[in-house]
Enzyme design. Structure first.
Site, PDB file in Angstrom:
ATOM      1  N   ASP A 147       1.401  -1.037   0.267  1.00 43.28           N
ATOM      2  CA  ASP A 147      -0.038   0.194   0.058  1.00 43.28           C
ATOM      3  C   ASP A 147       0.688   1.021  -0.220  1.00 43.28           C
ATOM      4  O   ASP A 147       0.391   2.166  -0.597  1.00 43.28           O
ATOM      5  CB  ASP A 147      -1.162  -0.095   1.115  1.00 43.28           C
ATOM      6  CG  ASP A 147      -2.100   0.682   1.292  1.00 43.28           C
ATOM      7  OD1 ASP A 147      -2.320   1.452  -0.012  1.00 43.28           O
ATOM      8  OD2 ASP A 147      -2.257   1.290   2.287  1.00 43.28           O
ATOM      9  N   ARG A 192     -10.752   9.370 -12.184  1.00 43.59           N
ATOM     10  CA  ARG A 192     -10.459   9.776 -11.153  1.00 43.59           C
ATOM     11  C   ARG A 192      -9.085   8.126 -10.563  1.00 43.59           C
ATOM     12  O   ARG A 192      -8.615   8.557  -9.725  1.00 43.59           O
ATOM     13  CB  ARG A 192     -11.367   9.570 -10.040  1.00 43.59           C
ATOM     14  CG  ARG A 192     -11.429  11.269 -10.179  1.00 43.59           C
ATOM     15  CD  ARG A 192     -13.127  11.409  -9.107  1.00 43.59           C
ATOM     16  NE  ARG A 192     -12.554  11.630  -7.865  1.00 43.59           N
ATOM     17  CZ  ARG A 192     -13.206  10.327  -6.346  1.00 43.59           C
ATOM     18  NH1 ARG A 192     -14.887   9.933  -6.719  1.00 43.59           N
ATOM     19  NH2 ARG A 192     -12.518  10.254  -5.573  1.00 43.59           N
ATOM     20  N   LYS A 193      -9.950   7.412 -11.538  1.00 42.17           N
ATOM     21  CA  LYS A 193      -9.003   6.090 -10.964  1.00 42.17           C
ATOM     22  C   LYS A 193      -7.895   5.737 -12.081  1.00 42.17           C
ATOM     23  O   LYS A 193      -7.466   6.222 -12.697  1.00 42.17           O
ATOM     24  CB  LYS A 193     -10.055   5.232 -11.662  1.00 42.17           C
ATOM     25  CG  LYS A 193     -11.507   4.817 -11.815  1.00 42.17           C
ATOM     26  CD  LYS A 193     -12.532   3.595 -11.833  1.00 42.17           C
ATOM     27  CE  LYS A 193     -13.483   3.259 -11.115  1.00 42.17           C
ATOM     28  NZ  LYS A 193     -14.904   2.077 -11.682  1.00 42.17           N
TER      29      LYS A 193
END
Length: 228
Positions: A147, A192-193
């Site tokens: 992450d 936005r992805k």
């Protein structure tokens, strides 16, 4: 097995690229060599760091394809959602991967980015406090580093982002205390992805420990701070 973390409401932690601004004094960069770094950690660090500058004819230097990214132990004085932290909490808040002071005990890592190839790599040495299965790194600690690397990469590509989904396939356990390489690559950008793929590999590339597809959504930081 496959581990998924979904967040349709985008309530997961914010990944931000511009880090030094919130500090009152000059921040300390934790992604530099220290006495706990092993030979493989140093070797990979020197390999990528040597590509940050290129020597030119005549003795001068210019920027190379890779850039070392600094890493600090604070991000913002605001909590997710724009809620202002009290002075007491704010003074004690620490970035999760940098909240253990003992060198080498937990997350030792450094990130390098290549904007031309739209890649980001993380060199990660897992300390003894990250144990999960006996003698091996906890799966949650591995997910944290994935992450961290993919989120930083996504924020470089699109500004501030939030993690929407991590789909992690754990292929092979990582021995505690070992060094691994995380390679993050842009797969696709749609509005936005931002979709990113990431592999965690042994330092010689002979073994794949995990394979990941990550989805991030670009955000407007003002929306997070407007209630402060």
């Amino acid at each position: 097995f496959t581990h998924s973390r979904s967040s349709p409401s985008c309530s997961s932690s914010v990944q931000l690229w511009t880090l030094p601004l919130p500090f009152l004094s000059k921040p300390r960069d934790f992604s530099v060599p220290n006495s706990s770094w092993g030979p493989e950690m140093m070797r990979l660090y020197e390999h990528y760091n040597s590509q940050c500058e290129v020597e030119m004819e005549g003795g001068g230097k210019r920027e190379g394809l890779w850039r070392k990214l600094p890493s600090y132990n604070r991000i913002l004085k605001y909590a997710t959602g724009g809620v202002y932290l009290s002075k007491i909490i704010q003074s004690k808040a620490r970035l999760f991967t940098r909240n253990i002071r003992e060198p080498g005990a937990a997350f030792e890592y450094v990130l390098f980015a290549n904007s031309e190839e739209q890649k980001c790599v993380g060199i990660f040495q897992a300390g003894h406090l990250l144990e999960g299965p006996p003698g091996h790194v906890h799966g949650g600690a591995i997910a944290t580093m994935i992450d961290t690397v993919t989120g930083t990469h996504a924020s470089m590509l699109s500004g501030p982002v939030m993690t929407a989904n991590l789909n992690i396939n754990y292929r092979s356990p990582i021995p505690l205390g070992s060094t691994v390489l995380l390679e993050s690559c842009l797969d696709k950008k749609e509005g936005r992805k931002i979709i990113i793929t990431c592999k965690v590999m042994s330092t010689d590339g002979s073994k794949v420990h995990t394979e990941t597809t990550a989805l991030f959504l670009s955000i407007n930081v003002c929306h997070l701070l407007e209630r402060a």
